[in-house]
Design a protein around this motif. Structure first.
Motif, PDB file in Angstrom:
ATOM      1  N   THR A 163       0.818  -1.250  -0.090  1.00  0.00           N
ATOM      2  CA  THR A 163      -0.099   0.221  -0.091  1.00  0.00           C
ATOM      3  C   THR A 163       0.979   1.105  -0.051  1.00  0.00           C
ATOM      4  OG1 THR A 163       0.037  -0.144   2.417  1.00  0.00           O
ATOM      5  CG2 THR A 163      -1.985  -1.140   1.071  1.00  0.00           C
ATOM      6  N   ASP A 164       1.948   1.156   0.836  1.00  0.00           N
ATOM      7  CA  ASP A 164       2.806   2.168   0.644  1.00  0.00           C
ATOM      8  C   ASP A 164       4.051   1.447   0.934  1.00  0.00           C
ATOM      9  OD1 ASP A 164       3.864   2.523   3.477  1.00  0.00           O
ATOM     10  OD2 ASP A 164       1.704   3.607   3.655  1.00  0.00           O
ATOM     11  N   TYR A 165       5.298   2.278   0.852  1.00  0.00           N
ATOM     12  CA  TYR A 165       6.730   1.493   1.024  1.00  0.00           C
ATOM     13  C   TYR A 165       7.169   0.812   2.397  1.00  0.00           C
ATOM     14  CZ  TYR A 165      11.762   0.418  -0.006  1.00  0.00           C
ATOM     15  OH  TYR A 165      12.721  -0.088  -0.501  1.00  0.00           O
ATOM     16  N   ASN A 166       6.687   1.534   3.515  1.00  0.00           N
ATOM     17  CA  ASN A 166       6.964   1.036   4.825  1.00  0.00           C
ATOM     18  C   ASN A 166       5.528   0.629   5.498  1.00  0.00           C
ATOM     19  OD1 ASN A 166       9.666   1.085   4.757  1.00  0.00           O
ATOM     20  ND2 ASN A 166       9.625   3.372   5.182  1.00  0.00           N
ATOM     21  N   GLY A 167       4.434   0.587   4.747  1.00  0.00           N
ATOM     22  CA  GLY A 167       3.179   0.292   5.592  1.00  0.00           C
ATOM     23  C   GLY A 167       2.911  -1.157   5.173  1.00  0.00           C
ATOM     24  N   PRO A 168       1.492  -1.299   5.515  1.00  0.00           N
ATOM     25  CA  PRO A 168       0.847  -2.641   5.270  1.00  0.00           C
ATOM     26  C   PRO A 168       1.003  -3.220   3.899  1.00  0.00           C
ATOM     27  CG  PRO A 168      -0.841  -1.090   6.013  1.00  0.00           C
ATOM     28  CD  PRO A 168       0.659  -0.253   6.005  1.00  0.00           C
TER      29      PRO A 168
ATOM     30  N   LEU B 147     -10.554 -19.508 -10.542  1.00  0.00           N
ATOM     31  CA  LEU B 147     -11.410 -20.166  -9.671  1.00  0.00           C
ATOM     32  C   LEU B 147     -11.641 -19.548  -8.229  1.00  0.00           C
ATOM     33  CD1 LEU B 147      -9.881 -23.468  -9.994  1.00  0.00           C
ATOM     34  CD2 LEU B 147     -12.094 -22.733 -10.907  1.00  0.00           C
ATOM     35  N   MET B 148     -10.572 -18.898  -7.620  1.00  0.00           N
ATOM     36  CA  MET B 148     -10.945 -18.141  -6.270  1.00  0.00           C
ATOM     37  C   MET B 148      -9.714 -17.030  -6.275  1.00  0.00           C
ATOM     38  SD  MET B 148     -10.858 -19.818  -2.601  1.00  0.00           S
ATOM     39  CE  MET B 148      -9.835 -21.221  -3.343  1.00  0.00           C
ATOM     40  N   ASN B 149      -9.986 -15.970  -5.540  1.00  0.00           N
ATOM     41  CA  ASN B 149      -8.987 -14.945  -5.285  1.00  0.00           C
ATOM     42  C   ASN B 149      -9.041 -14.941  -3.588  1.00  0.00           C
ATOM     43  OD1 ASN B 149      -8.662 -14.265  -7.852  1.00  0.00           O
ATOM     44  ND2 ASN B 149     -10.178 -12.602  -7.936  1.00  0.00           N
ATOM     45  N   LEU B 150      -7.987 -14.822  -3.081  1.00  0.00           N
ATOM     46  CA  LEU B 150      -7.505 -14.400  -1.616  1.00  0.00           C
ATOM     47  C   LEU B 150      -6.709 -13.369  -1.533  1.00  0.00           C
ATOM     48  CD1 LEU B 150      -6.703 -18.025  -0.100  1.00  0.00           C
ATOM     49  CD2 LEU B 150      -8.878 -16.773  -0.112  1.00  0.00           C
ATOM     50  N   ARG B 151      -7.143 -12.336  -0.575  1.00  0.00           N
ATOM     51  CA  ARG B 151      -6.326 -11.087  -0.136  1.00  0.00           C
ATOM     52  C   ARG B 151      -6.465 -11.186   1.185  1.00  0.00           C
ATOM     53  NH1 ARG B 151      -7.397  -5.113  -0.710  1.00  0.00           N
ATOM     54  NH2 ARG B 151      -5.137  -4.391  -1.568  1.00  0.00           N
ATOM     55  N   ILE B 152      -4.993 -11.220   1.631  1.00  0.00           N
ATOM     56  CA  ILE B 152      -4.807 -11.584   2.947  1.00  0.00           C
ATOM     57  C   ILE B 152      -3.569 -10.318   3.341  1.00  0.00           C
ATOM     58  CG2 ILE B 152      -3.659 -13.252   4.791  1.00  0.00           C
ATOM     59  CD1 ILE B 152      -3.877 -15.230   2.435  1.00  0.00           C
ATOM     60  N   TYR B 153      -4.305  -9.547   4.515  1.00  0.00           N
ATOM     61  CA  TYR B 153      -3.486  -8.501   5.038  1.00  0.00           C
ATOM     62  C   TYR B 153      -2.164  -9.054   5.743  1.00  0.00           C
ATOM     63  CZ  TYR B 153      -2.434  -4.741   8.317  1.00  0.00           C
ATOM     64  OH  TYR B 153      -1.744  -3.745   9.156  1.00  0.00           O
ATOM     65  N   ALA B 154      -1.214  -8.276   5.702  1.00  0.00           N
ATOM     66  CA  ALA B 154       0.059  -8.356   6.339  1.00  0.00           C
ATOM     67  C   ALA B 154       0.595  -7.109   6.825  1.00  0.00           C
ATOM     68  CB  ALA B 154       1.166  -9.114   5.493  1.00  0.00           C
ATOM     69  N   PRO B 155       0.766  -6.930   8.362  1.00  0.00           N
ATOM     70  CA  PRO B 155       1.326  -5.667   8.740  1.00  0.00           C
ATOM     71  C   PRO B 155       2.484  -5.205   8.072  1.00  0.00           C
ATOM     72  CG  PRO B 155       1.821  -7.435  10.117  1.00  0.00           C
ATOM     73  CD  PRO B 155       1.167  -8.088   9.131  1.00  0.00           C
ATOM     74  N   ASP B 156       3.348  -5.881   7.387  1.00  0.00           N
ATOM     75  CA  ASP B 156       4.645  -5.188   6.880  1.00  0.00           C
ATOM     76  C   ASP B 156       5.011  -6.341   5.672  1.00  0.00           C
ATOM     77  OD1 ASP B 156       6.094  -7.290   8.083  1.00  0.00           O
ATOM     78  OD2 ASP B 156       6.730  -5.978   9.862  1.00  0.00           O
ATOM     79  N   TYR B 157       5.988  -5.680   5.025  1.00  0.00           N
ATOM     80  CA  TYR B 157       6.439  -6.590   3.761  1.00  0.00           C
ATOM     81  C   TYR B 157       7.206  -7.824   4.095  1.00  0.00           C
ATOM     82  CZ  TYR B 157       8.744  -7.369  -0.648  1.00  0.00           C
ATOM     83  OH  TYR B 157       9.283  -7.882  -1.805  1.00  0.00           O
ATOM     84  N   GLU B 158       7.689  -7.661   5.285  1.00  0.00           N
ATOM     85  CA  GLU B 158       8.668  -9.169   6.139  1.00  0.00           C
ATOM     86  C   GLU B 158       7.697 -10.124   6.397  1.00  0.00           C
ATOM     87  OE1 GLU B 158      11.883  -9.794   5.941  1.00  0.00           O
ATOM     88  OE2 GLU B 158      12.049  -8.007   4.833  1.00  0.00           O
ATOM     89  N   GLN B 159       6.550  -9.686   6.777  1.00  0.00           N
ATOM     90  CA  GLN B 159       5.421 -10.773   7.321  1.00  0.00           C
ATOM     91  C   GLN B 159       4.878 -11.249   5.814  1.00  0.00           C
ATOM     92  OE1 GLN B 159       4.218 -12.132  10.256  1.00  0.00           O
ATOM     93  NE2 GLN B 159       6.346 -11.143  10.812  1.00  0.00           N
TER      94      GLN B 159
END
Length: 184
Positions: free
Chosen positions: A122-127, A143-155
């Motif tokens: 979403t932005d360089y250092n953000g989620p 067939l299916m789309n999943l969009r899963i939140y991650a708090p940062d790029y490493e996660q």
């Protein structure tokens, strides 16, 4: 804990050498794959990367062709010479990490007939979001789309690695949840 500074390539000529080097080491790549490698290693600013990619094409260092709505990049003889002569201008750690991750990208490309897995920032250092699309191999429909939140790029990277350890198991379990009402 001491953390060494990241090595950034900011000279446009060196970025062009970097692009030629990657194509020399890994073979033909789509523009998306090449950008994914550069983004993962974080050695090049995205704007400078795409500007240098355009310049390398204009200088006839690389060839660009369209295939199935994707730009496919390949190395031309002058680009090969540039890679062979000037690869030492690219820091060794950047070269090694780039080629290692590039091989992983090529492995993932084989899976992409049925699965596409990307990290969206979403932005360089953000989620970030890990987006996984399961495709019908016969006609390419989703067939299916999943969009899963991650708090940062490493996660997000860790989630992607876990997914690629056994993607078929994950797909099977998710499909069973909806098709057979099996939640275990």
């Amino acid at each position: 804990m001491f953390q060494s500074p990241k090595i950034i390539i900011d000279d446009k000529l060196t970025i062009q050498i970097y692009i030629c080097y990657l194509l020399d080491q890994l073979g033909e790549l789509s523009e998306e794959q090449l950008a994914d490698i550069a983004d993962e290693i974080e050695a090049v600013n995205s704007l400078d990367f795409f500007e240098s990619l355009s310049i390398a094409s204009e200088k006839k260092l690389i060839d660009t062709r369209c295939e199935k709505n994707k730009k496919i990049l390949s190395l031309l003889p002058m680009g090969k010479t540039m890679s062979d002569e000037f690869f030492a201008h690219i820091p060794l750690s950047v070269r090694e990490k780039s080629v290692e991750y590039g091989k992983q990208v090529l492995k993932m490309a084989d899976l992409e007939r049925s699965i596409i897995c990307r990290i969206e920032r979403t932005d360089y250092n953000g989620p970030c979001y890990l987006t996984v699309k399961f495709l019908n191999e016969l006609n390419g429909d989703n067939l299916m789309n999943l969009r899963i939140y991650a708090p940062d790029y490493e996660q997000a990277k860790l989630m992607r690695e876990r997914f690629f350890e056994k993607p078929s198991d994950i797909v099977t379990k998710i499909m069973k949840m909806f098709i057979k009402d099996s939640y275990l």
